[in-house]
Each structure stands twice: as structure tokens, then as C-alpha cells.
Scaffold this motif. Structure first.
Motif, PDB file in Angstrom:
ATOM      1  N   SER A  72      -3.143-104.822  -1.251  1.00  9.59           N
ATOM      2  CA  SER A  72      -3.695-106.225  -1.235  1.00  9.59           C
ATOM      3  C   SER A  72      -4.329-106.340   0.235  1.00  9.59           C
ATOM      4  O   SER A  72      -5.701-106.890   0.381  1.00  9.59           O
ATOM      5  CB  SER A  72      -2.658-107.264  -1.617  1.00  9.59           C
ATOM      6  OG  SER A  72      -3.461-108.491  -1.654  1.00  9.59           O
ATOM      7  N   ASP A  73      -3.624-105.869   1.155  1.00  6.91           N
ATOM      8  CA  ASP A  73      -4.177-106.148   2.803  1.00  6.91           C
ATOM      9  C   ASP A  73      -5.524-105.172   2.677  1.00  6.91           C
ATOM     10  O   ASP A  73      -6.646-105.538   3.231  1.00  6.91           O
ATOM     11  CB  ASP A  73      -3.248-105.818   3.697  1.00  6.91           C
ATOM     12  CG  ASP A  73      -2.420-107.149   3.799  1.00  6.91           C
ATOM     13  OD1 ASP A  73      -2.915-108.300   3.779  1.00  6.91           O
ATOM     14  OD2 ASP A  73      -1.060-106.892   4.170  1.00  6.91           O
ATOM     15  N   LEU A  74      -5.546-103.816   2.239  1.00  8.33           N
ATOM     16  CA  LEU A  74      -6.712-103.174   2.003  1.00  8.33           C
ATOM     17  C   LEU A  74      -7.808-103.609   1.464  1.00  8.33           C
ATOM     18  O   LEU A  74      -8.787-103.742   1.989  1.00  8.33           O
ATOM     19  CB  LEU A  74      -6.018-101.660   1.706  1.00  8.33           C
ATOM     20  CG  LEU A  74      -5.341-100.814   2.523  1.00  8.33           C
ATOM     21  CD1 LEU A  74      -5.158 -99.566   1.579  1.00  8.33           C
ATOM     22  CD2 LEU A  74      -5.618-100.460   3.784  1.00  8.33           C
ATOM     23  N   ARG A 146     -13.567-109.132   7.582  1.00  2.16           N
ATOM     24  CA  ARG A 146     -12.807-109.652   8.639  1.00  2.16           C
ATOM     25  C   ARG A 146     -12.619-111.141   8.314  1.00  2.16           C
ATOM     26  O   ARG A 146     -13.148-111.722   7.460  1.00  2.16           O
ATOM     27  CB  ARG A 146     -13.675-109.646  10.130  1.00  2.16           C
ATOM     28  CG  ARG A 146     -13.558-108.122  10.279  1.00  2.16           C
ATOM     29  CD  ARG A 146     -14.645-108.090  11.631  1.00  2.16           C
ATOM     30  NE  ARG A 146     -14.338-108.933  12.698  1.00  2.16           N
ATOM     31  CZ  ARG A 146     -14.032-108.541  13.966  1.00  2.16           C
ATOM     32  NH1 ARG A 146     -14.492-107.116  14.226  1.00  2.16           N
ATOM     33  NH2 ARG A 146     -13.816-109.261  14.739  1.00  2.16           N
ATOM     34  N   ARG A 147     -11.684-111.956   9.120  1.00  3.39           N
ATOM     35  CA  ARG A 147     -11.541-113.080   8.732  1.00  3.39           C
ATOM     36  C   ARG A 147     -12.386-114.068   9.589  1.00  3.39           C
ATOM     37  O   ARG A 147     -12.439-115.367   9.231  1.00  3.39           O
ATOM     38  CB  ARG A 147      -9.957-113.481   9.116  1.00  3.39           C
ATOM     39  CG  ARG A 147      -8.778-112.684   8.428  1.00  3.39           C
ATOM     40  CD  ARG A 147      -7.440-113.239   8.567  1.00  3.39           C
ATOM     41  NE  ARG A 147      -6.650-112.669   8.017  1.00  3.39           N
ATOM     42  CZ  ARG A 147      -5.097-113.193   8.199  1.00  3.39           C
ATOM     43  NH1 ARG A 147      -4.810-113.906   8.966  1.00  3.39           N
ATOM     44  NH2 ARG A 147      -4.400-112.131   7.294  1.00  3.39           N
ATOM     45  N   ASP A 148     -13.027-113.730  10.618  1.00  5.79           N
ATOM     46  CA  ASP A 148     -13.645-114.527  11.560  1.00  5.79           C
ATOM     47  C   ASP A 148     -15.120-114.558  11.505  1.00  5.79           C
ATOM     48  O   ASP A 148     -15.859-114.861  12.296  1.00  5.79           O
ATOM     49  CB  ASP A 148     -13.443-113.992  13.064  1.00  5.79           C
ATOM     50  CG  ASP A 148     -14.041-112.561  13.317  1.00  5.79           C
ATOM     51  OD1 ASP A 148     -14.483-111.885  12.450  1.00  5.79           O
ATOM     52  OD2 ASP A 148     -13.571-112.124  14.233  1.00  5.79           O
ATOM     53  N   ILE A 193      -9.840-112.895   3.278  1.00  3.63           N
ATOM     54  CA  ILE A 193      -8.348-112.828   3.464  1.00  3.63           C
ATOM     55  C   ILE A 193      -7.658-112.619   1.972  1.00  3.63           C
ATOM     56  O   ILE A 193      -8.609-113.016   1.082  1.00  3.63           O
ATOM     57  CB  ILE A 193      -7.898-113.954   4.084  1.00  3.63           C
ATOM     58  CG1 ILE A 193      -6.404-113.945   4.535  1.00  3.63           C
ATOM     59  CG2 ILE A 193      -7.889-115.288   3.112  1.00  3.63           C
ATOM     60  CD1 ILE A 193      -6.184-115.218   5.583  1.00  3.63           C
ATOM     61  N   ASP A 194      -6.458-112.149   1.688  1.00  2.00           N
ATOM     62  CA  ASP A 194      -5.758-112.121   0.550  1.00  2.00           C
ATOM     63  C   ASP A 194      -4.743-113.315   0.770  1.00  2.00           C
ATOM     64  O   ASP A 194      -4.325-113.484   1.839  1.00  2.00           O
ATOM     65  CB  ASP A 194      -5.212-110.874   0.260  1.00  2.00           C
ATOM     66  CG  ASP A 194      -3.879-110.271   1.194  1.00  2.00           C
ATOM     67  OD1 ASP A 194      -4.042-110.610   2.381  1.00  2.00           O
ATOM     68  OD2 ASP A 194      -2.945-109.831   0.797  1.00  2.00           O
ATOM     69  N   VAL A 195      -4.584-113.801  -0.511  1.00  2.00           N
ATOM     70  CA  VAL A 195      -3.870-114.974  -0.565  1.00  2.00           C
ATOM     71  C   VAL A 195      -2.294-114.519  -0.732  1.00  2.00           C
ATOM     72  O   VAL A 195      -1.880-114.231  -1.590  1.00  2.00           O
ATOM     73  CB  VAL A 195      -4.087-116.078  -2.054  1.00  2.00           C
ATOM     74  CG1 VAL A 195      -3.135-117.242  -1.744  1.00  2.00           C
ATOM     75  CG2 VAL A 195      -5.516-116.363  -1.740  1.00  2.00           C
ATOM     76  N   SER A 196      -1.662-114.416   0.259  1.00  2.00           N
ATOM     77  CA  SER A 196      -0.222-113.765   0.447  1.00  2.00           C
ATOM     78  C   SER A 196       0.769-115.151   0.577  1.00  2.00           C
ATOM     79  O   SER A 196       1.778-114.956  -0.175  1.00  2.00           O
ATOM     80  CB  SER A 196       0.036-112.809   1.385  1.00  2.00           C
ATOM     81  OG  SER A 196      -0.459-113.486   2.558  1.00  2.00           O
ATOM     82  N   ASP A 197       0.371-116.147   1.263  1.00  2.00           N
ATOM     83  CA  ASP A 197       1.371-117.065   1.855  1.00  2.00           C
ATOM     84  C   ASP A 197       1.164-118.448   1.153  1.00  2.00           C
ATOM     85  O   ASP A 197       1.955-119.184   1.160  1.00  2.00           O
ATOM     86  CB  ASP A 197       1.651-117.106   3.119  1.00  2.00           C
ATOM     87  CG  ASP A 197       1.994-115.871   3.875  1.00  2.00           C
ATOM     88  OD1 ASP A 197       2.784-115.232   3.084  1.00  2.00           O
ATOM     89  OD2 ASP A 197       1.716-115.743   5.126  1.00  2.00           O
TER      90      ASP A 197
HETATM   91 MG   LIG Z   1      -3.222-110.314   4.175  1.00  2.00          MG
END
Ligand SMILES: [Mg+2]
Length: 312
Positions: A72-74, A146-148, A193-197
Motif C-alpha cells: 500500500s505504501d508502494l 509525493r505528499r508535498d 498518500i495511502d489511508v492507513s491511520d
Molecule cells: Mg503510507
């Protein structure tokens, strides 16, 4: 025991052209794909924190999840999965069958998602099960999400639906790798971003990294049927929408994209392995998250979700 486990692990790993030296040596040697950058991520799962081994959670599912969260992070980086290494601390009691179950889950998902196992390390101890997987992916130079990079005017798009993952999806994670690669091929994505949290917490991270704010339409948030089920449990006391915004472990993709592309993706998503994509709001100048209700009124939304706690 360890030698048996490692030997059975090695014998079950299919040969892969990406490995110049396969597992079994002191270290594996990867052939990096030409003209691509290497993306590396690691995640650790601990029994008692991330899962509890019981009837609802067998070792296979733990192995599956340990690899899936890395995938998921990849996906969130638009990286193609290449190779993974696995480290486990097995409890002495029952460790052998536990290890085999973990491997079943890892190998099944690895085959499905086209990632090769490059090696591992097995330890036994008197503590609970701990498993850590490091995954390697690849992406063309400068093309990692990226996130930014979110910009005012972008629309925010989320895959699938959120909330209620504790009813089983937090283990049976479906990483959005194929979807991410298909999108990266066809659409510009400014930030991801992936929705992990938790949807609201991960959205706030995306906006913070980009130096932007978000306005989300509460009526547009895709609520998973599990969120409805959880809200219906006597004593739950939370709405399905609240579950969708704060539960986490959905492992969906959250993207900031140019408006026209976001709308096109939301319409065309039917081509992307059938996974729906939904526009949930827009990126604006400022900081934080504003929630827009159906009547058009807005209110600040405090990001909520899972955060690891530390003391001292
Ligand atoms: Mg992540």
C-alpha cells in the motif's frame, strides 16, 4: 527449527529474473530495472498491538497484512512492487506452524502482486509474534508520487470506501498497486498518500506536507458498508461518517489531482480493476480541513485517527 523453517521458505520461493543472487546466500542481489529509481519502505506488526491471533485472525492473514501494508505504501508512491525481505520473531510455542502460516499468506499475496521474496530472517523468543517486512519498488525518475505537491484548485480523490475496517478489512488488506500504476500512466497526480491511520488524519498530513488546506464535502465521503455495520452495533455511539473519517486501516489511495483529471478518473475508474474513485473535496490556500455540509455551511474538522502513543 530455524533451519527447517528457512529451508522450507527458500524451497517455496519461485525463481525470479529480478534476483541475480537468490535468497539463501549471505544476502540477495537484485537487478535494478534500467532507468528507474528504487523505492524502499518498511513496516512492523506486533501481536497485541496490530493484531490478536484468534479464530478471526490466523497466521496466514497476518502474513498477508504484513506484506499488504508495504504494498500500500508502494502504491501511494506510484511504485511498481519488485522485491521484499521478511524478518520474524516467532514465539517458541507453536512457532513452526505459525511461521508456515505467515509464509502462506505472504507468498500468496506476493504471487498476486508480482513482488518477489529476496530473503528473510527468523528468530524465536519468549515474546509475542513480531513480523517486519521491507519492500522495494521502482518508479521512473521524478515520477514518484509525493505528499508535498498538492496545489490550490486540485480536487481530492479517494479510492474505494472508508470506515469500519476493524470488521475484517484491516487484515484482508487489498493494496491498490494496480490502480496506482494505471493512474500514474494516464493522469497527472500532484500529491498522494495511502489511508492507513484515518481519512481525516491522512488528509491533514497530505495538506500539511503541501502547505495547503482542504475543503471536503461530507455528503461525498464514500462510506463503507462496514462503517454502517459498526455504527449499528449497540453502544457504538458514532455515525457511519465518523467511522469513515477516523477509523483508518482502509489502505485506500488519497490523491490530489488537477480538477479535470480528477473528474475524469472518477468517471473512468471502472477500468481500474473495478475500483471506484470518488471526488471528496478540493485543495485551497491555507491550512487545516474545512468540512462542508449538504446545506453548504462549513466548519473546521479536527483530524482524527490512529496515532502510535509514546511516553517518556
Ligand atoms: Mg503510507
Amino acid at each position: 527449527m530455524e533451519l527447517d523453517f528457512v529451508a522450507s521458505l527458500l524451497s517455496r520461493i519461485p525463481a525470479d529474473p529480478r534476483l541475480e543472487v537468490p535468497p539463501g546466500d549471505d544476502a540477495a542481489v537484485l537487478r535494478p530495472p534500467a532507468e528507474r529509481r528504487t523505492v524502499v519502505t518498511v513496516d512492523m506488526l506486533m501481536e497485541g498491538v496490530d493484531f490478536i491471533l484468534d479464530e478471526a485472525c490466523d497466521p496466514r492473514l497476518v502474513g498477508h497484512k504484513a506484506l499488504a501494508v508495504n504494498l500500500s505504501d508502494l502504491a501511494a508512491m506510484a511504485a511498481r512492487p519488485e522485491a521484499a525481505v521478511v524478518a520474524v520473531a516467532l514465539p517458541r510455542r507453536g512457532g513452526d506452524s505459525l511461521g508456515r502460516g505467515l509464509l502462506d499468506g505472504i507468498l500468496a499475496l506476493a504471487a498476486e502482486q508480482g513482488i518477489t521474496l529476496a530473503g528473510g530472517d527468523t528468530n524465536a523468543w519468549d515474546g509475542p509474534l513480531v513480523i517486519s517486512i521491507t519492500a522495494v519498488g521502482s518508479v521512473p525518475p521524478g515520477r514518484a508520487w509525493r505528499r508535498d505537491g498538492a496545489r490550490p484548485g486540485d480536487l481530492l480523490v479517494v479510492s474505494g470506501a472508508c470506515g469500519g475496517s476493524l470488521l475484517g478489512r484491516h487484515l484482508a488488506v487489498v493494496p491498490r498497486c494496480r490502480e496506482a500504476l494505471a493512474i500514474a500512466d494516464r493522469f497527472p497526480v500532484h500529491a498522494a498518500i495511502d489511508v492507513s491511520d484515518g481519512l481525516s488524519l491522512d488528509l491533514s498530513r497530505l495538506m500539511q506536507a503541501s502547505g495547503t488546506a482542504a475543503v471536503i464535502d461530507l455528503a461525498a465521503i464514500p462510506i463503507h458498508p462496514d462503517a454502517n455495520r459498526m455504527a449499528g452495533i449497540p453502544g457504538d455511539g458514532r455515525s457511519p461518517l465518523d467511522h469513515a473519517l477516523a477509523d483508518g486501516e482502509d489502505f485506500e489511495l488519497l490523491l490530489a489531482m488537477p480538477a479535470a483529471d480528477a473528474r475524469r478518473l472518477a468517471v473512468e475508474a471502472v477500468d481500474l480493476a473495478g475500483t471506484p474513485f470518488t471526488v471528496i473535496g478540493e485543495v485551497v490556500e491555507g491550512a487545516g480541513i474545512l468540512a462542508r455540509a449538504a446545506d453548504g455551511s462549513t466548519a473546521a474538522l479536527a483530524p482524527r485517527g490512529y496515532e502510535h502513543a509514546f511516553t517518556g
